[in-house]
Write a protein that holds these residues in place. Structure first.
Motif, PDB file in Angstrom:
ATOM      1  N   VAL A  48       0.892  -1.155   0.000  1.00 10.44           N
ATOM      2  CA  VAL A  48       0.000   0.000   0.000  1.00 10.44           C
ATOM      3  C   VAL A  48       0.930   1.203   0.000  1.00 10.44           C
ATOM      4  CG1 VAL A  48      -1.781   1.276   1.242  1.00 10.44           C
ATOM      5  CG2 VAL A  48      -1.775  -1.219   1.301  1.00 10.44           C
ATOM      6  N   VAL A  49       0.836   2.029  -1.045  1.00  8.49           N
ATOM      7  CA  VAL A  49       1.799   3.101  -1.253  1.00  8.49           C
ATOM      8  C   VAL A  49       1.156   4.455  -0.973  1.00  8.49           C
ATOM      9  CG1 VAL A  49       3.458   4.098  -2.875  1.00  8.49           C
ATOM     10  CG2 VAL A  49       2.817   1.683  -3.074  1.00  8.49           C
ATOM     11  N   VAL A  50       1.839   5.271  -0.170  1.00  4.48           N
ATOM     12  CA  VAL A  50       1.428   6.651   0.087  1.00  4.48           C
ATOM     13  C   VAL A  50       2.366   7.544  -0.726  1.00  4.48           C
ATOM     14  CG1 VAL A  50       1.079   8.445   1.826  1.00  4.48           C
ATOM     15  CG2 VAL A  50       0.647   6.039   2.405  1.00  4.48           C
ATOM     16  N   PRO A  51       1.959   7.919  -1.965  1.00  2.00           N
ATOM     17  CA  PRO A  51       2.830   8.727  -2.816  1.00  2.00           C
ATOM     18  C   PRO A  51       2.663  10.218  -2.507  1.00  2.00           C
ATOM     19  CG  PRO A  51       1.017   7.769  -4.101  1.00  2.00           C
ATOM     20  CD  PRO A  51       0.783   7.454  -2.668  1.00  2.00           C
ATOM     21  N   MET A  52       3.730  10.833  -2.033  1.00  2.00           N
ATOM     22  CA  MET A  52       3.691  12.239  -1.657  1.00  2.00           C
ATOM     23  C   MET A  52       4.186  13.095  -2.821  1.00  2.00           C
ATOM     24  SD  MET A  52       2.340  12.139   1.309  1.00  2.00           S
ATOM     25  CE  MET A  52       2.481  13.906   1.617  1.00  2.00           C
ATOM     26  N   LEU A  53       3.276  13.843  -3.436  1.00  3.04           N
ATOM     27  CA  LEU A  53       3.635  14.733  -4.533  1.00  3.04           C
ATOM     28  C   LEU A  53       4.516  15.869  -4.026  1.00  3.04           C
ATOM     29  CD1 LEU A  53       3.256  15.342  -7.537  1.00  3.04           C
ATOM     30  CD2 LEU A  53       1.208  16.646  -6.927  1.00  3.04           C
ATOM     31  N   ASP A  54       4.192  16.368  -2.837  1.00  4.20           N
ATOM     32  CA  ASP A  54       5.008  17.349  -2.127  1.00  4.20           C
ATOM     33  C   ASP A  54       4.781  17.102  -0.639  1.00  4.20           C
ATOM     34  OD1 ASP A  54       2.616  18.791  -1.307  1.00  4.20           O
ATOM     35  OD2 ASP A  54       2.606  19.784  -3.263  1.00  4.20           O
ATOM     36  N   GLU A  72     -13.915   3.493  -6.544  1.00  3.57           N
ATOM     37  CA  GLU A  72     -13.439   3.748  -5.183  1.00  3.57           C
ATOM     38  C   GLU A  72     -12.146   4.558  -5.236  1.00  3.57           C
ATOM     39  OE1 GLU A  72     -13.676   2.803  -0.902  1.00  3.57           O
ATOM     40  OE2 GLU A  72     -15.146   2.616  -2.504  1.00  3.57           O
ATOM     41  N   LEU A  73     -12.047   5.541  -4.380  1.00  5.49           N
ATOM     42  CA  LEU A  73     -10.846   6.353  -4.233  1.00  5.49           C
ATOM     43  C   LEU A  73      -9.962   5.687  -3.183  1.00  5.49           C
ATOM     44  CD1 LEU A  73      -9.818   9.083  -5.337  1.00  5.49           C
ATOM     45  CD2 LEU A  73     -10.959  10.191  -3.425  1.00  5.49           C
ATOM     46  N   GLY A  74      -8.678   5.591  -3.447  1.00  7.67           N
ATOM     47  CA  GLY A  74      -7.776   4.961  -2.478  1.00  7.67           C
ATOM     48  C   GLY A  74      -6.331   5.189  -2.844  1.00  7.67           C
ATOM     49  N   LEU A  75      -5.468   4.505  -2.145  1.00  5.46           N
ATOM     50  CA  LEU A  75      -4.038   4.592  -2.400  1.00  5.46           C
ATOM     51  C   LEU A  75      -3.618   3.614  -3.488  1.00  5.46           C
ATOM     52  CD1 LEU A  75      -2.737   4.840   1.266  1.00  5.46           C
ATOM     53  CD2 LEU A  75      -2.695   6.647  -0.463  1.00  5.46           C
ATOM     54  N   VAL A  76      -2.458   3.837  -4.030  1.00  5.28           N
ATOM     55  CA  VAL A  76      -1.838   2.886  -4.947  1.00  5.28           C
ATOM     56  C   VAL A  76      -1.580   1.614  -4.148  1.00  5.28           C
ATOM     57  CG1 VAL A  76       0.294   2.399  -6.207  1.00  5.28           C
ATOM     58  CG2 VAL A  76      -0.792   4.656  -6.409  1.00  5.28           C
ATOM     59  N   LYS A  77      -1.925   0.461  -4.720  1.00  2.00           N
ATOM     60  CA  LYS A  77      -1.695  -0.798  -4.024  1.00  2.00           C
ATOM     61  C   LYS A  77      -1.604  -1.934  -5.026  1.00  2.00           C
ATOM     62  CE  LYS A  77      -6.461  -0.384  -2.649  1.00  2.00           C
ATOM     63  NZ  LYS A  77      -6.526   0.885  -3.280  1.00  2.00           N
ATOM     64  N   GLY A  78      -0.984  -3.004  -4.606  1.00  2.00           N
ATOM     65  CA  GLY A  78      -0.883  -4.167  -5.468  1.00  2.00           C
ATOM     66  C   GLY A  78      -0.014  -5.233  -4.844  1.00  2.00           C
ATOM     67  N   ARG A  79       0.046  -6.352  -5.520  1.00  2.00           N
ATOM     68  CA  ARG A  79       0.778  -7.492  -4.965  1.00  2.00           C
ATOM     69  C   ARG A  79       2.285  -7.344  -5.181  1.00  2.00           C
ATOM     70  NH1 ARG A  79      -0.675 -12.059  -9.447  1.00  2.00           N
ATOM     71  NH2 ARG A  79       0.891 -11.358 -10.931  1.00  2.00           N
ATOM     72  N   ILE A  80       3.016  -8.039  -4.349  1.00  2.00           N
ATOM     73  CA  ILE A  80       4.466  -8.144  -4.494  1.00  2.00           C
ATOM     74  C   ILE A  80       4.719  -9.364  -5.369  1.00  2.00           C
ATOM     75  CG2 ILE A  80       6.667  -8.510  -3.310  1.00  2.00           C
ATOM     76  CD1 ILE A  80       5.373  -7.214  -0.801  1.00  2.00           C
ATOM     77  N   ALA A  90       6.454  -1.470  -4.621  1.00  2.00           N
ATOM     78  CA  ALA A  90       5.826  -0.155  -4.445  1.00  2.00           C
ATOM     79  C   ALA A  90       6.169   0.768  -5.601  1.00  2.00           C
ATOM     80  CB  ALA A  90       6.266   0.469  -3.119  1.00  2.00           C
ATOM     81  N   ASP A  91       7.432   0.787  -6.014  1.00  2.00           N
ATOM     82  CA  ASP A  91       7.839   1.660  -7.117  1.00  2.00           C
ATOM     83  C   ASP A  91       7.172   1.216  -8.423  1.00  2.00           C
ATOM     84  OD1 ASP A  91       9.373   3.974  -7.882  1.00  2.00           O
ATOM     85  OD2 ASP A  91      10.766   2.624  -8.906  1.00  2.00           O
ATOM     86  N   ARG A  92       7.105  -0.091  -8.662  1.00  2.00           N
ATOM     87  CA  ARG A  92       6.459  -0.599  -9.874  1.00  2.00           C
ATOM     88  C   ARG A  92       4.973  -0.261  -9.888  1.00  2.00           C
ATOM     89  NH1 ARG A  92       3.435  -4.624 -10.126  1.00  2.00           N
ATOM     90  NH2 ARG A  92       4.329  -5.744  -8.356  1.00  2.00           N
ATOM     91  N   GLU A  93       4.278  -0.532  -8.780  1.00  2.00           N
ATOM     92  CA  GLU A  93       2.838  -0.238  -8.709  1.00  2.00           C
ATOM     93  C   GLU A  93       2.564   1.252  -8.872  1.00  2.00           C
ATOM     94  OE1 GLU A  93       0.174  -2.099  -8.725  1.00  2.00           O
ATOM     95  OE2 GLU A  93       1.087  -4.065  -8.414  1.00  2.00           O
ATOM     96  N   LEU A  94       3.421   2.094  -8.298  1.00  2.00           N
ATOM     97  CA  LEU A  94       3.271   3.539  -8.423  1.00  2.00           C
ATOM     98  C   LEU A  94       3.372   3.968  -9.888  1.00  2.00           C
ATOM     99  CD1 LEU A  94       2.996   6.274  -7.000  1.00  2.00           C
ATOM    100  CD2 LEU A  94       5.462   6.223  -6.588  1.00  2.00           C
ATOM    101  N   LYS A  95       4.316   3.390 -10.618  1.00  2.00           N
ATOM    102  CA  LYS A  95       4.477   3.699 -12.046  1.00  2.00           C
ATOM    103  C   LYS A  95       3.290   3.187 -12.854  1.00  2.00           C
ATOM    104  CE  LYS A  95       9.513   3.705 -11.767  1.00  2.00           C
ATOM    105  NZ  LYS A  95      10.742   2.947 -12.062  1.00  2.00           N
ATOM    106  N   GLU A  96       2.796   2.001 -12.512  1.00  2.00           N
ATOM    107  CA  GLU A  96       1.673   1.415 -13.254  1.00  2.00           C
ATOM    108  C   GLU A  96       0.361   2.149 -12.993  1.00  2.00           C
ATOM    109  OE1 GLU A  96       3.362  -3.193 -13.189  1.00  2.00           O
ATOM    110  OE2 GLU A  96       1.469  -2.728 -12.175  1.00  2.00           O
ATOM    111  N   GLU A  97       0.089   2.476 -11.737  1.00  2.00           N
ATOM    112  CA  GLU A  97      -1.225   3.017 -11.380  1.00  2.00           C
ATOM    113  C   GLU A  97      -1.306   4.538 -11.416  1.00  2.00           C
ATOM    114  OE1 GLU A  97      -2.846   1.353  -7.816  1.00  2.00           O
ATOM    115  OE2 GLU A  97      -2.710  -0.698  -8.585  1.00  2.00           O
ATOM    116  N   ALA A  98      -0.236   5.229 -11.051  1.00  2.00           N
ATOM    117  CA  ALA A  98      -0.294   6.694 -10.951  1.00  2.00           C
ATOM    118  C   ALA A  98       0.586   7.411 -11.963  1.00  2.00           C
ATOM    119  CB  ALA A  98       0.079   7.134  -9.532  1.00  2.00           C
ATOM    120  N   GLY A  99       1.473   6.689 -12.631  1.00  2.00           N
ATOM    121  CA  GLY A  99       2.340   7.327 -13.618  1.00  2.00           C
ATOM    122  C   GLY A  99       3.519   8.071 -13.023  1.00  2.00           C
ATOM    123  N   TYR A 100       3.965   7.639 -11.842  1.00  2.00           N
ATOM    124  CA  TYR A 100       5.119   8.252 -11.176  1.00  2.00           C
ATOM    125  C   TYR A 100       6.057   7.170 -10.664  1.00  2.00           C
ATOM    126  CZ  TYR A 100       2.876  12.835 -11.010  1.00  2.00           C
ATOM    127  OH  TYR A 100       2.301  14.029 -11.346  1.00  2.00           O
TER     128      TYR A 100
END
Length: 182
Positions: A48-54, A72-80, A90-100
């Motif tokens: 479960v990733v908490v991506p901080m833009l700032d 549903e609104l939520g955090l970036v999340k996914g399996r390992i 976390a870095d992979r899921e962040l790139k896949e789901e949020a584009g960062y």
């Protein structure tokens, strides 16, 4: 008070999709015997990733939630995935789901869903120093990315479309941890 773990006399397994259901024949330290059921996760856990833009803004994603048949609104999340650790996942899921992607990732702790009958654990990861990068993911549609101020967490926690317990707990834990880092 420290108690001795119950003695497991017998385990009966049944495979159900990605989970294994186990029926346990247990004997407790006081001699009482009971049968318990548990679901054993068939993977390596989740993130479960908490991506901080700032320093004040977290990125949320809106995606289809089949269990509730709504968005549903939520955090970036996914399996390992096999061979990954929580930071890599976390870095992979962040790139896949949020584009960062993230240059600074911190694992804060694990979270469980229902530890009385499930073995599944999710690792809470705070992602900072974000940069744009998108990887193809397994989502059927691109997810909407929604910036949210941590100062407005009180408004988010009461929204009907923000109901996932891991996301809610993760945001409060991350907010406290981030505050202690300043």
């Amino acid at each position: 008070m420290t108690r001795r773990l119950p003695l497991i006399h017998k385990v009966v397994e049944e495979h159900i999709g990605p989970f294994r259901q186990e029926q346990l024949d247990l004997e407790f330290s006081n001699g009482e015997r009971r049968h318990f059921q548990r679901l054993v996760s068939g993977g390596h856990g989740a993130v479960v990733v908490v991506p901080m833009l700032d320093d004040e803004t977290v990125l949320l994603v809106r995606e289809y939630a089949a269990g509730l048949h709504r968005y549903e609104l939520g955090l970036v999340k996914g399996r390992i995935d096999a061979g990954e650790n929580p930071l890599q996942a976390a870095d992979r899921e962040l790139k896949e789901e949020a584009g960062y992607g993230s240059r600074k990732l911190d694992v804060l702790r694990s979270l469980t869903l229902a530890p009385t009958y499930m073995s599944h654990q999710s690792w809470l990861v705070v992602a900072r120093d974000l940069y744009p990068e998108r990887l193809p993911g397994d989502e059927p549609e691109e997810l909407e990315v929604v910036p949210w101020k941590l100062a407005d967490l009180d408004k988010l926690m009461l929204r009907e479309d923000f109901s996932e317990g891991r996301s809610l707990a993760a945001l409060f834990i991350a907010r406290e941890w981030l505050g202690s880092q300043r």
